[in-house]
Structure formats: C-alpha cells, structure tokens
Motif scaffolding. Structure first.
Motif, PDB file in Angstrom:
ATOM      1  N   THR A  14      -0.989  15.200  -7.103  1.00  0.00           N
ATOM      2  CA  THR A  14      -1.374  15.285  -5.987  1.00  0.00           C
ATOM      3  C   THR A  14      -2.008  16.854  -5.660  1.00  0.00           C
ATOM      4  O   THR A  14      -2.997  17.071  -5.044  1.00  0.00           O
ATOM      5  CB  THR A  14      -0.327  15.130  -4.935  1.00  0.00           C
ATOM      6  N   ASP A  15      -1.248  17.686  -6.017  1.00  0.00           N
ATOM      7  CA  ASP A  15      -1.620  19.327  -5.685  1.00  0.00           C
ATOM      8  C   ASP A  15      -2.322  19.849  -6.812  1.00  0.00           C
ATOM      9  O   ASP A  15      -2.325  21.115  -6.768  1.00  0.00           O
ATOM     10  CB  ASP A  15      -0.199  20.010  -5.519  1.00  0.00           C
ATOM     11  N   SER A  16      -2.679  19.340  -7.829  1.00  0.00           N
ATOM     12  CA  SER A  16      -3.440  19.734  -9.065  1.00  0.00           C
ATOM     13  C   SER A  16      -4.782  20.203  -8.743  1.00  0.00           C
ATOM     14  O   SER A  16      -5.272  19.680  -7.828  1.00  0.00           O
ATOM     15  CB  SER A  16      -3.668  18.877 -10.261  1.00  0.00           C
ATOM     16  N   THR A  25       3.145   6.454  -1.186  1.00  0.00           N
ATOM     17  CA  THR A  25       4.441   7.350  -0.858  1.00  0.00           C
ATOM     18  C   THR A  25       4.511   8.288  -2.121  1.00  0.00           C
ATOM     19  O   THR A  25       5.060   9.273  -2.045  1.00  0.00           O
ATOM     20  CB  THR A  25       5.568   6.665  -0.827  1.00  0.00           C
ATOM     21  N   ALA A  26       4.280   7.518  -3.320  1.00  0.00           N
ATOM     22  CA  ALA A  26       4.389   8.333  -4.708  1.00  0.00           C
ATOM     23  C   ALA A  26       3.432   9.339  -4.985  1.00  0.00           C
ATOM     24  O   ALA A  26       3.406  10.358  -5.527  1.00  0.00           O
ATOM     25  CB  ALA A  26       4.556   7.286  -5.867  1.00  0.00           C
ATOM     26  N   ALA A  27       2.219   8.988  -4.422  1.00  0.00           N
ATOM     27  CA  ALA A  27       0.952   9.772  -4.667  1.00  0.00           C
ATOM     28  C   ALA A  27       0.935  11.099  -3.549  1.00  0.00           C
ATOM     29  O   ALA A  27       0.150  11.874  -3.657  1.00  0.00           O
ATOM     30  CB  ALA A  27      -0.521   9.010  -4.532  1.00  0.00           C
ATOM     31  N   SER A  28       1.590  10.805  -2.320  1.00  0.00           N
ATOM     32  CA  SER A  28       1.577  11.684  -1.260  1.00  0.00           C
ATOM     33  C   SER A  28       0.309  11.727  -0.544  1.00  0.00           C
ATOM     34  O   SER A  28      -0.263  12.913  -0.086  1.00  0.00           O
ATOM     35  CB  SER A  28       2.146  13.114  -1.676  1.00  0.00           C
ATOM     36  N   ALA A  42       9.426  -0.347  -5.332  1.00  0.00           N
ATOM     37  CA  ALA A  42       9.422   0.988  -5.476  1.00  0.00           C
ATOM     38  C   ALA A  42       8.922   1.330  -7.253  1.00  0.00           C
ATOM     39  O   ALA A  42       9.087   0.409  -7.833  1.00  0.00           O
ATOM     40  CB  ALA A  42      10.915   1.732  -5.549  1.00  0.00           C
ATOM     41  N   LEU A  43       8.412   2.448  -7.321  1.00  0.00           N
ATOM     42  CA  LEU A  43       7.636   2.728  -8.497  1.00  0.00           C
ATOM     43  C   LEU A  43       8.766   3.283  -9.394  1.00  0.00           C
ATOM     44  O   LEU A  43       9.493   4.036  -9.125  1.00  0.00           O
ATOM     45  CB  LEU A  43       6.522   3.853  -8.439  1.00  0.00           C
ATOM     46  N   SER A  44       8.582   2.727 -10.814  1.00  0.00           N
ATOM     47  CA  SER A  44       9.523   3.333 -11.828  1.00  0.00           C
ATOM     48  C   SER A  44       8.875   4.698 -12.345  1.00  0.00           C
ATOM     49  O   SER A  44       7.714   5.040 -12.128  1.00  0.00           O
ATOM     50  CB  SER A  44       9.532   2.254 -12.863  1.00  0.00           C
ATOM     51  N   PRO A  45       9.369   5.517 -13.072  1.00  0.00           N
ATOM     52  CA  PRO A  45       9.161   6.417 -13.807  1.00  0.00           C
ATOM     53  C   PRO A  45       7.622   6.154 -14.542  1.00  0.00           C
ATOM     54  O   PRO A  45       6.642   6.918 -14.617  1.00  0.00           O
ATOM     55  CB  PRO A  45      10.093   6.974 -14.748  1.00  0.00           C
ATOM     56  N   ALA A  46       7.624   4.843 -15.362  1.00  0.00           N
ATOM     57  CA  ALA A  46       6.428   4.548 -15.988  1.00  0.00           C
ATOM     58  C   ALA A  46       5.182   4.213 -14.842  1.00  0.00           C
ATOM     59  O   ALA A  46       4.053   4.778 -15.427  1.00  0.00           O
ATOM     60  CB  ALA A  46       7.022   3.348 -16.776  1.00  0.00           C
ATOM     61  N   ASP A  47       5.690   3.737 -14.016  1.00  0.00           N
ATOM     62  CA  ASP A  47       4.606   3.329 -12.923  1.00  0.00           C
ATOM     63  C   ASP A  47       4.068   4.874 -12.340  1.00  0.00           C
ATOM     64  O   ASP A  47       2.723   5.170 -12.446  1.00  0.00           O
ATOM     65  CB  ASP A  47       5.122   2.733 -11.723  1.00  0.00           C
ATOM     66  N   GLU A  68       0.899  -1.234   0.050  1.00  0.00           N
ATOM     67  CA  GLU A  68       0.093  -0.094   0.052  1.00  0.00           C
ATOM     68  C   GLU A  68       0.897   1.244  -0.107  1.00  0.00           C
ATOM     69  O   GLU A  68       0.477   2.275  -0.799  1.00  0.00           O
ATOM     70  CB  GLU A  68      -0.774   0.058   1.283  1.00  0.00           C
ATOM     71  N   ALA A  69       2.091   1.323   0.810  1.00  0.00           N
ATOM     72  CA  ALA A  69       2.738   2.446   0.891  1.00  0.00           C
ATOM     73  C   ALA A  69       3.654   2.646  -0.177  1.00  0.00           C
ATOM     74  O   ALA A  69       3.994   3.858  -0.422  1.00  0.00           O
ATOM     75  CB  ALA A  69       3.703   2.120   2.262  1.00  0.00           C
TER      76      ALA A  69
END
Length: 311
Positions: free
Chosen positions: A296-298, A60-63, A280-285, A55-56
């Motif tokens: 997140t901040d849009s 973590t990527a999405a904040s 951990a997420l890759s740039p593609a992920d 889940e994290a």
C-alpha cells in the motif's frame, strides 16, 4: 540531442513499466449485480450486503479501495450474476439428505436411550426374581422335608399341622406371585427385544443413508460454487451467508488477477473448505495480494496511482 534522447528513454521505460506493473489494482474496479435468480431466496439488499462484505475482505487488507459499486449509467468492470443451476439443486438435495440423517440420528439415539433404560430395569427385576425364586425353592424344600419327617412319624400334632398348613398357603401365594412376575418379565423381555429389533432396523437405515450421502456428497469438489469468466463473476451455489461471502471474496480475488494459493483456510484455496467465518485473508492470500497489487505504501504503488490518474 542527448536531453531529448534521455526523455525518450524514460518514456520508453515508463511504457514498459506500465505494461508490466500497472494493469492490475491500479484503480478500483467497478461492479454491479446484473442477475439475481429469485430461487436463491436472496433479496437484492442482502445480495449487495454480501458483495460489500466480500469487497471489504480485500480492501481491509490492502488499506485502500479496490472495488466500488458502479454508478448509474456507468459500464461496470465486473458484472456479478447469481445463477441458479444444478449445483444449487445439488446443494439443496444435500441439505435435505443431511436433515434426514439428523432426524434419523436423533430418533436412533432416543430409541437407544430407551432401550438401555428398559434393559437395565429388566435386568434388575430379573435379578430380584431369581433371588425370590431361589428363596422360595429353599423354603419349599424345607417345608417338604418337615412334612416328610412328620409323615414318617405318623403325622403332625394339631398345632404343628396348623402351622404347616399356614406355611403351605404362604408358599402357594409366593408361587403365584413368582408366576405372575415371570409372566410380566416375559412380556417386558418381548417388548425390549422388539425395541432392539426396531433399533437395529433404524441403525441399518441410518448407515445406508450415510453411505448414500458419502457416495454423493462425501468428496469436496474443486471450487465450483462460483467462477470468474471473461471479467465477470458468477455465483452458482452457497449454503449460507458466510459461505456466500467466501465465494464472492474468492472470485473478487480472481478479478484482482490472483490465482489459487496453498492452505485450506485461504480465501484463494482451490476448495471451499476451512475458510474462516467471518471471511478473512490468510498470510498466503495477503502475500498473493501484495504480488498482484503491491504494498500500500510502496513507491511503486504510489507511481501506479499517479500514472492512472492520467489514463
């Protein structure tokens, strides 16, 4: 009238916007582990810990929170089931065969080291034996030539005869040692040959086992360690904790509506192959996550959350 029309148009636009953009990643998805087959030898606490780590990976990527453990009495959005089937049995069979290969490899390597050591020692002894034999034959030839000269001359003086007799005795002793050493070398050669035959037999067995392994497990299958069906996550097989987390993270990605992406190190790659540990997420992920859930901040993301607070 125009004012009312304007409100209706905005409402209609908001309905379209919701239908298009707000159905995914708008609120955290609740989940619950509903099935945990005991044959995985995984405690409920360990299973939950793995789910939390998976889940994290996304949060973590999405904040922001994207998942949470369902509260008591709450119907979860996602049911997680650990289902032991032929895939895990296949994995256990693969692990067993790999252990057999590792054992055979260690045994073969140990035998090879012993064979090379004995061969090197034998070759050194053999070289020394050859030198000793050559020296013996030269001394024997010299002795025979001396005896022949004295015999042609009618015999050797007493002192010379005694010396020649002593030399003959020494040559006989040397011949006995050479014969004994030759017998010893013969035994050692037979031992080394048997060791070599045993090594060849083990290598043949090892190669046959490798061939069997490659036939059964050599080609990676499409991601079948788990799946996401009907809104539920199923985990079928995993080799260790890091792999389990990658499987769960992959299926969580599908729960967020992500499809497969390129790059063998991506969590959402179609094969479980080169994903990092810890996961951990890759740039593609990350790019796929932004497409599904927004930045997140849009402003769009903030509107999503605002609208969902009224749903």
């Amino acid at each position: 009238m125009s004012r009312i029309l304007g409100v209706l148009l905005v409402a209609s636009g908001m309905t379209y916007l919701y239908a298009t953009y707000f159905s995914i990643c708008t609120v955290p998805l609740s989940y619950e582990i509903v099935v945990l087959d005991e044959r995985f030898n995984l405690s409920p606490e360990a299973a939950q810990a793995a789910v939390s780590e998976a889940e994290a990976v996304w949060e973590t990527a999405a904040s922001r929170d994207l998942f949470y453990l369902a509260k008591s009495g709450e119907t979860p959005d996602v049911n997680i089931s650990f289902i032991f089937d032929d895939r895990q049995e296949r994995l256990l069979a693969e692990e067993s065969l790999r252990e057999t290969l590792d054992t055979k490899e260690v045994t073969t390597e140990s035998l090879n080291i012993q064979y090379n050591k004995l061969t090197a020692e034998f070759q050194t002894k053999q070289a020394r034996q050859a030198e000793a034999t050559e020296a013996y034959e030269e001394d024997l030839a010299s002795y025979n030539a001396t005896v022949a000269r004295y015999n042609e001359a009618g015999g050797a003086p007493v002192a010379v005869f005694a010396e020649l007799t002593a030399t003959e005795a020494k040559l006989a002793a040397r011949l006995a040692r050479l014969s004994k050493d030759s017998a010893t070398l013969k035994v050692e050669a037979e031992k080394i040959n048997k060791l070599g035959e045993e090594g060849n037999r083990l290598i043949s067995q090892y190669n046959a086992t490798v061939e069997s392994y490659n036939e059964d497990f050599g080609e990676p299958d499409e991601f079948t360690q788990g799946d996401y069906q009907g809104g539920d996550i199923h985990v079928y097989t995993f080799q260790h904790k890091n792999e389990l987390i990658s499987v769960l993270a992959h299926e969580f990605g599908h729960a967020l509506s992500l499809g497969h992406v390129e790059g063998s190190s991506s969590i959402m790659y179609y094969l479980l192959k080169d994903q990092p540990a810890p996961a951990a997420l890759s740039p593609a992920d990350q790019a796929a996550l932004v497409v599904a859930c927004g930045e997140t901040d849009s402003l769009l993301t903030k509107i999503r959350f605002f609208i969902n607070s009224f749903i």
